[in-house]
Design a protein around this motif. Structure first.
Motif, short mmCIF file in Angstrom:
data_model
loop_
_atom_site.label_atom_id
_atom_site.label_comp_id
_atom_site.label_asym_id
_atom_site.label_seq_id
_atom_site.Cartn_x
_atom_site.Cartn_y
_atom_site.Cartn_z
N HIS A 214 20.44 29.10 0.90
CA HIS A 214 19.34 28.33 0.93
C HIS A 214 18.17 29.50 0.55
CE1 HIS A 214 21.00 24.89 2.67
NE2 HIS A 214 21.65 25.44 3.51
N ASP A 215 18.33 30.73 1.17
CA ASP A 215 17.45 31.91 0.95
C ASP A 215 17.15 32.01 -0.45
OD1 ASP A 215 16.96 32.08 3.55
OD2 ASP A 215 17.66 34.08 3.99
N ASN B 27 13.17 29.60 -6.42
CA ASN B 27 12.11 28.51 -6.62
C ASN B 27 10.70 29.25 -6.92
OD1 ASN B 27 12.79 25.78 -6.99
ND2 ASN B 27 13.37 25.68 -4.72
N ARG B 28 10.55 30.29 -5.77
CA ARG B 28 9.23 31.03 -5.98
C ARG B 28 8.92 31.83 -7.15
NH1 ARG B 28 10.44 32.49 -0.61
NH2 ARG B 28 10.46 34.82 -1.50
N GLU C 162 15.35 29.22 -2.18
CA GLU C 162 13.86 29.18 -2.08
C GLU C 162 13.26 30.64 -2.79
OE1 GLU C 162 10.97 30.15 1.86
OE2 GLU C 162 12.93 29.74 2.09
#
Length: 207
Positions: free
Chosen positions: A196-197, A203-204, A200
């Motif tokens: 999940h990290d 995505n950033r 994220e």
């Protein structure tokens, strides 16, 4: 390399994309009992490494034919043990991000093709490229597997992110010249609690 320059992601399989630690540990514990070696020592050596290299370290008195037989027996113990093999938390999320960003990815594993396909299939993951132990001459911590994956994806390894949960795999990624992302509290260029990290983060950096 800055993550904004990222051009491909190379994943380890066991413990990274696929939650299979219990299966791996059951197989090595059974193997250790059969070969009369300490299971605790075996487990400390085996994670992320090719079965043959672990057999060599644990059974140094044997010859190459016996090491190959011991490695084959270890793999045999794992082939049908898929009862609790599932995708790692965040795996589908991060693969969706890679798809959205059109970033190529591959799996580079110390398992053979039979075991890798069985575990990935059980987890519902179908990699566009799979590099297994038969595809290379030197397993992790040698960088050959990661360099081969980068070559087949048409990407220089320095623009690849290697995602690993074992020190031998991180060493292979570093030796390939890639940036490394480490799970399970290990020391990589990037530390991840889970995938999940990573989703994220990607995505950033892709915004």
């Amino acid at each position: 390399m800055e993550l904004g320059q990222l051009r491909a992601v190379l994943f380890d399989m066991d413990g990274t994309l696929v939650t299979s630690d219990a299966s791996v540990e059951r197989a090595w514990t059974t193997w250790a009992a059969e070969y009369g070696v300490d299971p605790v020592e075996v487990l400390s050596q085996a994670h992320g490494a090719p079965a043959e290299s672990t057999a060599v370290r644990m059974l140094p008195h044997l010859d190459r034919a016996a090491w190959l037989a011991a490695a084959a027996r270890q793999m045999e113990l794992q082939y049908d043990d898929l009862s609790d093999v599932v995708a790692a938390p965040g795996a589908f999320e991060v693969l969706a991000v890679l798809d959205r960003r059109a970033l190529p990815w591959a799996v580079v594993t110390s398992a053979d093709h039979q075991l890798a396909k069985a575990r990935l299939g059980a987890a519902g993951i179908e990699p566009p490229l799979l590099i297994a132990i038969e595809d290379i001459t030197q397993g992790k911590p040698d960088p050959e597997g990661y360099l081969r994956a980068a070559e087949l994806l048409g990407v220089d390894a320095q623009y690849c992110l290697v995602v690993e949960d074992a020190e031998v795999g991180l060493a292979a990624g570093r030796a390939a010249g890639a940036i490394t992302a480490a799970l399970k509290g290990l020391d990589g260029d990037i530390q991840l609690a889970d995938l999940h990290d990573l989703a994220e983060l990607l995505n950033r950096t892709g915004e």
